[in-house]
Scaffold this active site. Sequence first.
Site, mmCIF file in Angstrom:
data_model
loop_
_atom_site.group_PDB
_atom_site.id
_atom_site.type_symbol
_atom_site.label_atom_id
_atom_site.label_comp_id
_atom_site.label_asym_id
_atom_site.label_seq_id
_atom_site.Cartn_x
_atom_site.Cartn_y
_atom_site.Cartn_z
ATOM 1 N N GLY A 67 0.822 -1.210 0.000
ATOM 2 C CA GLY A 67 0.000 0.000 0.000
ATOM 3 C C GLY A 67 0.859 1.265 0.000
ATOM 4 N N ASP A 68 1.942 1.240 0.757
ATOM 5 C CA ASP A 68 2.844 2.411 0.813
ATOM 6 C C ASP A 68 3.490 2.635 -0.561
ATOM 7 O OD1 ASP A 68 2.271 2.168 3.523
ATOM 8 O OD2 ASP A 68 4.092 1.001 3.898
HETATM 9 N N1 LIG Z 1 -1.817 -10.296 -4.243
HETATM 10 C C1 LIG Z 1 -1.455 -9.226 -4.975
HETATM 11 N N2 LIG Z 1 -1.233 -9.372 -6.306
HETATM 12 C C2 LIG Z 1 -0.884 -8.309 -7.059
HETATM 13 N N3 LIG Z 1 -0.781 -7.059 -6.580
HETATM 14 C C3 LIG Z 1 -0.991 -6.857 -5.255
HETATM 15 C C4 LIG Z 1 -1.331 -7.930 -4.381
HETATM 16 N N4 LIG Z 1 -1.483 -7.429 -3.133
HETATM 17 C C5 LIG Z 1 -1.236 -6.084 -3.228
HETATM 18 N N5 LIG Z 1 -0.951 -5.756 -4.494
HETATM 19 C C6 LIG Z 1 -0.668 -4.403 -5.023
HETATM 20 O O1 LIG Z 1 -0.484 -3.475 -3.984
HETATM 21 C C7 LIG Z 1 -1.546 -2.494 -3.978
HETATM 22 C C8 LIG Z 1 -1.926 -2.194 -2.544
HETATM 23 O O2 LIG Z 1 -2.286 -3.404 -1.910
HETATM 24 P P1 LIG Z 1 -3.404 -3.527 -0.795
HETATM 25 O O3 LIG Z 1 -4.747 -3.325 -1.366
HETATM 26 O O4 LIG Z 1 -3.148 -4.825 -0.097
HETATM 27 O O5 LIG Z 1 -3.086 -2.257 0.103
HETATM 28 P P2 LIG Z 1 -2.913 -2.159 1.660
HETATM 29 O O6 LIG Z 1 -4.007 -2.944 2.335
HETATM 30 O O7 LIG Z 1 -2.767 -0.728 1.992
HETATM 31 O O8 LIG Z 1 -1.513 -2.900 1.770
HETATM 32 P P3 LIG Z 1 -0.526 -3.177 2.965
HETATM 33 O O9 LIG Z 1 -1.205 -2.715 4.233
HETATM 34 O O10 LIG Z 1 -0.308 -4.675 2.903
HETATM 35 O O11 LIG Z 1 0.694 -2.411 2.624
HETATM 36 C C9 LIG Z 1 -2.664 -3.143 -4.792
HETATM 37 O O12 LIG Z 1 -3.500 -2.182 -5.401
HETATM 38 C C10 LIG Z 1 -1.846 -3.906 -5.836
HETATM 39 O O13 LIG Z 1 -1.348 -3.036 -6.834
HETATM 40 O O1 LIG Z 2 1.809 0.313 12.990
HETATM 41 P P1 LIG Z 2 1.580 1.116 11.721
HETATM 42 O O2 LIG Z 2 2.304 2.421 11.765
HETATM 43 O O3 LIG Z 2 0.145 1.228 11.361
HETATM 44 O O4 LIG Z 2 2.201 0.265 10.536
HETATM 45 C C1 LIG Z 2 3.580 0.001 10.513
HETATM 46 C C2 LIG Z 2 3.896 -1.004 9.422
HETATM 47 O O5 LIG Z 2 3.212 -2.254 9.623
HETATM 48 O O6 LIG Z 2 3.473 -0.474 8.181
HETATM 49 C C3 LIG Z 2 4.446 -0.721 7.177
HETATM 50 C C4 LIG Z 2 3.794 -1.411 6.022
HETATM 51 O O7 LIG Z 2 2.744 -0.646 5.514
HETATM 52 C C5 LIG Z 2 5.541 -1.540 7.843
HETATM 53 O O8 LIG Z 2 6.794 -1.163 7.333
HETATM 54 C C6 LIG Z 2 5.399 -1.255 9.304
HETATM 55 O O9 LIG Z 2 5.860 -2.280 10.137
#
Ligand SMILES: Nc1ncnc2c1ncn2[C@@H]1O[C@H](COP(=O)(O)OP(=O)(O)OP(=O)(O)O)[C@@H](O)[C@H]1O
Ligand SMILES: O=P(O)(O)OC[C@@]1(O)O[C@H](CO)[C@@H](O)[C@@H]1O
Length: 303
Positions: A248-249
Amino acid sequence: MIYTITLNPSIDYIVEVDELKLGDLNRMTRDLKLPGGKGINVSRILNRLDAPNTALGFVGGFSGQYIEDKLHAEHISTDFVHVADDTRINVKLKHGEETEINGQGPNISTEEADALVAKLSQLSKEDVVVLSGSVPPSLGAHFYDRLIEVCKQTGAEFVIDTTGPALLKALADRPLLVKPNHHELAELFSVVIASREDIITYGRKLLELGAQHVLISMAGDGALLITPEEVYHANVPKGTVKNSVGAGDSMIAGFTGTLVSTHDPIEAFRTGVASGSATAFSDDLATREKIEELRPQVTIVKL
Ligand SMILES: Nc1ncnc2c1ncn2[C@@H]1O[C@H](COP(=O)(O)OP(=O)(O)OP(=O)(O)O)[C@@H](O)[C@H]1O
Ligand SMILES: O=P(O)(O)OC[C@@]1(O)O[C@H](CO)[C@@H](O)[C@@H]1O
């Protein structure tokens, strides 16, 4: 210039076990330490995309020093406030599934908090601030409000990646981008989201409440970009998921960096999705090469 703010950085300690036996001794099959925290992840991807940026926030102790050293080794500019307490270590446990155990974060004193506010108040309307991640409990629930107020005073645009009431409250101050995933969107409005139409309905509400761009990520099921004019859907490239921490980041970094340099939300969306997927398909955050490889595989359709 883009500034990321990580109020609660972390060393991400990624631990793999073949099988997790609770209440028993488990031995790691592999482990990896990464500089983490949401804003820091955004900075690392921006840097790989050649988007000039500086990482701000609080770091402390041996763990904070580790993070600073790792960022400097990647030639990322930092201007952290150094705090007395140690930066947290977050455990990311891989045992088929991914289980995360995140720390609360260090104690931040009033003086340390004020020092960050003072740095932020030096910015100008040419700058974009990315506010990401949890707030250490000692800063109180409203610290983002204070930072947003400073952004307003300086004229800097801001992106905010948080959840719940803090996100809802920030909308009135016209964030450049918000990116909840579809689960966070449902929680935000206390609703059950059952279809793409529902996601669009509630995503549009974020616009009505003030966001300039809304991205809704749906992990492997693609993503939506909602602007005042249109709604777009992007597929995600195919690949093997290795570590979705930071996906997501990476998406926020790809979108923000490209929007700032091109002012083209569609190209920003494409780079955002490619960056998120490239991270999901990598052990660490995505490399520039992986993002470039995936970009042409992202198809964007106007709905
Ligand atoms: N299983 C996957 N296959 C392909 N792309 C993915 C997958 N999971 C995440 N991504 C990519 O990463 C982007 C962000 O993922 P996600 O929707 O899981 O965001 P998030 O919940 O904020 O992520 P996280 O908290 O794990 O960093 C998606 O829009 C996609 O581009
Ligand atoms: O505890 P928070 O600040 O909500 O999330 C922190 C964290 O889970 O978010 C990043 C992935 O998005 C990791 O690098 C880190 O450990």
